[in-house]
Design an enzyme around this catalytic site. Sequence first.
Site, PDB file in Angstrom:
ATOM      1  N   GLY A  65       0.799  -1.082  -0.015  1.00 58.00           N
ATOM      2  CA  GLY A  65       0.092   0.113   0.098  1.00 58.00           C
ATOM      3  C   GLY A  65       0.700   1.455  -0.037  1.00 58.00           C
ATOM      4  N   SER A  66       2.289   1.226  -0.221  1.00 62.23           N
ATOM      5  CA  SER A  66       2.845   2.575  -0.402  1.00 62.23           C
ATOM      6  C   SER A  66       2.402   3.374  -1.369  1.00 62.23           C
ATOM      7  CB  SER A  66       4.432   2.090  -0.750  1.00 62.23           C
ATOM      8  OG  SER A  66       4.563   1.600  -1.974  1.00 62.23           O
ATOM      9  N   HIS A  98       1.775   0.107 -12.891  1.00 63.48           N
ATOM     10  CA  HIS A  98       2.316  -0.997 -13.433  1.00 63.48           C
ATOM     11  C   HIS A  98       3.800  -0.447 -13.191  1.00 63.48           C
ATOM     12  CE1 HIS A  98       3.070  -4.881 -15.034  1.00 63.48           C
ATOM     13  NE2 HIS A  98       3.733  -4.310 -15.860  1.00 63.48           N
ATOM     14  N   MET A 112      -3.777  -7.175  -7.031  1.00 59.50           N
ATOM     15  CA  MET A 112      -3.473  -8.427  -7.739  1.00 59.50           C
ATOM     16  C   MET A 112      -4.336  -9.345  -8.239  1.00 59.50           C
ATOM     17  SD  MET A 112      -0.124  -7.576  -7.445  1.00 59.50           S
ATOM     18  CE  MET A 112       0.687  -9.195  -8.145  1.00 59.50           C
ATOM     19  N   ASN A 170      -4.779   2.209 -13.203  1.00 66.49           N
ATOM     20  CA  ASN A 170      -3.642   1.348 -12.735  1.00 66.49           C
ATOM     21  C   ASN A 170      -2.303   1.819 -12.592  1.00 66.49           C
ATOM     22  OD1 ASN A 170      -3.023  -1.213 -11.704  1.00 66.49           O
ATOM     23  ND2 ASN A 170      -2.293  -1.852 -13.831  1.00 66.49           N
TER      24      ASN A 170
END
Length: 212
Positions: free
Chosen positions: A33-34, A130, A111, A128
């Site tokens: 959760g950074s 990535h 995930m 999102n």
Amino acid sequence: MTNSTYLISPSLTKEQLQLENTVRLGVMASGSGSNFEAIAQAINEGRLNAKIEVLIYNNPNAKVKERADRLNIPTVLLNHKDYKTRKAFDKAIVKVFQTHQVQWVVMAGWMRIITQELLNAYPQKVINIHPSILPSFKGINAVEQSLEAKVKVTGCTVHLVDLEVDSGLILIQAVVPIFPDDTADSLHDRIQIQEHRIIVDGIALAVKKVDS
Ligand code: GRF
């Protein structure tokens, strides 16, 4: 190349990232959760005109839950193992977001593969992040993939989500060098420093692009 000189494109001014109205965000996260915390911090510091209405996490042990509690952000645990299909799981996610009147969804280390169920409820409004320069190194283990490919630079991408994994309109990317002695961990740490910058700018960019 020092941290501050890493290439981020597009490079935007504060004015270009200014959002007129406060955006109601829903965040989905599965792990540390950074990125979630980076968003919350940007909001608290007035760098992003938004509010995280709710965090959905799917892994009961995810560290992101502790971060949300510390930041006083409401959380909902939806364990994918409790649902028979991906569609049923996404239906439950949408219900939570709609209850909290979420306008935009951010997948910050989510995930699970998402379905049309989420995209129908939030068309062009799911973001999102990535850890690669897409379209290179899609899918899981993107950092390991970049090391195996022996490329000399990699980075991270913020993009709109569509049904194909790690696809969809690219909003912003940051380039990070790969050093000869890098491990997956050391490289991922370096990528994450940039992720925490572009996730914030990426949200503002997405909202500006789609909502205006
Ligand atoms: C990030 O590297 C992100 O790009 C990927 O998952 C990781 C999540 O990190 N999708 P964190 O949980 O935000 O620290």
